[in-house]
Design a protein around this motif. Structure first.
Motif, short mmCIF file in Angstrom:
data_model
loop_
_atom_site.label_atom_id
_atom_site.label_comp_id
_atom_site.label_asym_id
_atom_site.label_seq_id
_atom_site.Cartn_x
_atom_site.Cartn_y
_atom_site.Cartn_z
N LEU A 113 -9.01 -10.83 1.78
CA LEU A 113 -8.03 -9.76 2.01
C LEU A 113 -7.67 -9.71 3.48
O LEU A 113 -8.54 -9.84 4.35
N ILE A 153 -1.51 -5.54 1.73
CA ILE A 153 -2.68 -6.41 1.75
C ILE A 153 -2.29 -7.77 1.20
O ILE A 153 -1.76 -7.87 0.08
N LYS A 154 -2.53 -8.81 2.02
CA LYS A 154 -2.36 -10.17 1.50
C LYS A 154 -3.66 -10.58 0.83
O LYS A 154 -4.74 -10.46 1.42
N MET A 155 -3.57 -11.04 -0.42
CA MET A 155 -4.74 -11.41 -1.20
C MET A 155 -4.68 -12.90 -1.53
O MET A 155 -3.63 -13.40 -1.92
N GLN A 169 -13.45 -6.15 -0.14
CA GLN A 169 -13.45 -7.56 -0.56
C GLN A 169 -14.74 -7.89 -1.29
O GLN A 169 -14.74 -8.52 -2.35
N LEU A 176 -4.81 -7.53 6.25
CA LEU A 176 -3.75 -6.55 6.43
C LEU A 176 -2.48 -7.24 6.92
O LEU A 176 -2.52 -8.11 7.79
N LEU A 224 -11.96 -3.51 5.02
CA LEU A 224 -11.42 -4.57 4.17
C LEU A 224 -12.54 -5.49 3.67
O LEU A 224 -12.54 -5.90 2.50
N LEU A 229 0.82 -1.21 0.00
CA LEU A 229 0.00 0.00 0.00
C LEU A 229 0.86 1.27 0.00
O LEU A 229 1.98 1.27 0.53
N LEU A 275 -9.03 1.41 -1.45
CA LEU A 275 -8.71 1.66 -0.03
C LEU A 275 -8.19 3.08 0.20
O LEU A 275 -8.03 3.50 1.34
N LEU A 294 -7.77 1.11 7.85
CA LEU A 294 -7.79 -0.25 7.31
C LEU A 294 -8.43 -1.21 8.32
O LEU A 294 -7.86 -2.22 8.73
#
Length: 332
Positions: A167, A179-181, A119, A169, A115, A86, A202, A110
């Motif tokens: 998603l 962000i882990k996706m 999402q 943080l 999130l 980010l 975001l 966040l």
């Protein structure tokens, strides 16, 4: 003047099957394919869709008769893990590009609710504008060629489907907010673009720093072999690492034909039987037991599709002790 050492000619041979490769970072899909083709001394090879050089993970490589079914993996849903950093946007949407903008990230914004809302916003059918740094062609020229020349061309938005999105943080090794996706998506989805769009939604912008494909069409990364592992193997073990061509046909209905009907089917002749309609059928011979090809059933007729040649079937049968089958075909 030093003399060049003579080039060693590799003696190619018929190889039939699927090598599930965990593609390493920095290697193009075609480079990975050529390396494995050389290691197997295979005559004919193809991959099932490209994976970015900056991505790792599942890349099924098809050899011989299996190349006839590679299109099925092109159409399959795929699952990725990715990290979107980010507050930093780049020219390419990933860590390779030049920084376009930096913004301060406020973690207070966040929240889990925020999130969850984003999402939800990016789950289901969405539209994406393909990135300039992509292999998509316009007027016969890849977009990345325009981008390298400093030219931006207009791109039409494309409809894609995000089947599932998660998603969370996180922080990078440099303590940057990210962000882990985890994304399961339709073909044609650009994960870099998704990361950029989620970062924009975001309010901070983002670029991708990590991308790994963990599943394609039900083939998970846990089934894959790395290039380093393959290189360390004796040749017989490399061949034993191949899965049978039918490993690409998971979910197909299985139909088995007797010798007479199998011969006619292989000649492209429709067969009649008490089968329910099915859009995707894997057809096997009864004696000897061998994959003949694929087709579909409509109104009690088995209609041939992509077929193996008698020579390919013979070569597969001869190598049977060395080829693993996935055992994932759904029986009729």
């Amino acid at each position: 003047m030093t003399e060049r050492a003579p080039r060693i000619r590799v003696q190619r041979r018929p190889v039939h099957g699927v090598l599930l490769l965990d593609k390493p970072l920095g290697l193009s899909s075609n480079d990975a394919l050529q390396k494995v083709k050389w290691l197997l001394r295979a005559e004919k090879a193809g991959h099932t869709g490209t994976l970015d050089p900056l991505a790792t993970g599942v890349l099924p490589l098809c050899f011989g008769a299996a190349t006839k079914f590679s299109q099925l993996q092109l159409e399959a849903a795929k699952t990725y893990e990715a990290i979107a950093v980010l507050g930093i946007t780049t020219t390419t949407g990933d860590a390779e590009g030049e920084v376009l903008e930096r913004r301060e990230v406020d973690p207070a914004q966040l929240t889990p609710d925020r999130l969850a809302a984003v999402q939800q916003q990016f789950t289901g059918s969405i539209r994406q504008v393909p990135p300039m740094h992509s292999a998509l062609k316009k007027d016969g020229k890849a977009l990345y060629e325009y981008a390298r020349a400093g030219v931006t061309v207009e791109r039409e938005p494309r409809d894609v489907v995000i089947h599932a999105l998660k998603l969370a943080l996180t922080r990078t090794d440099q303590a940057l907010f990210a962000i882990k996706m985890v994304v399961t998506c339709s073909k044609g989805t650009y994960i870099r673009t998704l990361g950029e769009d989620i970062g924009a939604a975001l309010g901070f912008g983002a670029h991708l720093s990590f991308l790994r494909r963990i599943d394609t069409g039900g083939i998970g990364v846990e089934r894959c072999v790395t290039l380093a592992q393959l290189e360390a193997m004796p040749e017989a073990e490399r061949i034993a690492s191949l899965e049978a061509p039918e490993s690409l046909l998971a979910g197909h209905t299985r139909v088995t034909l007797d010798s007479d009907n199998a011969a006619r089917f292989l000649s492209g002749v429709r067969r009649r039987g008490a089968w329910p309609d099915a859009s995707a059928v894997a057809v096997f011979g009864e004696s000897p037991p061998a994959l003949l090809g694929v087709g579909h059933i409509a109104g009690g007729e088995l209609v041939p599709g992509r077929l193996l040649s008698p020579l390919e079937i013979q070569q597969i049968l001869e190598s049977k002790p060395h080829v693993q089958t996935s055992g994932t075909l759904e029986k009729l």
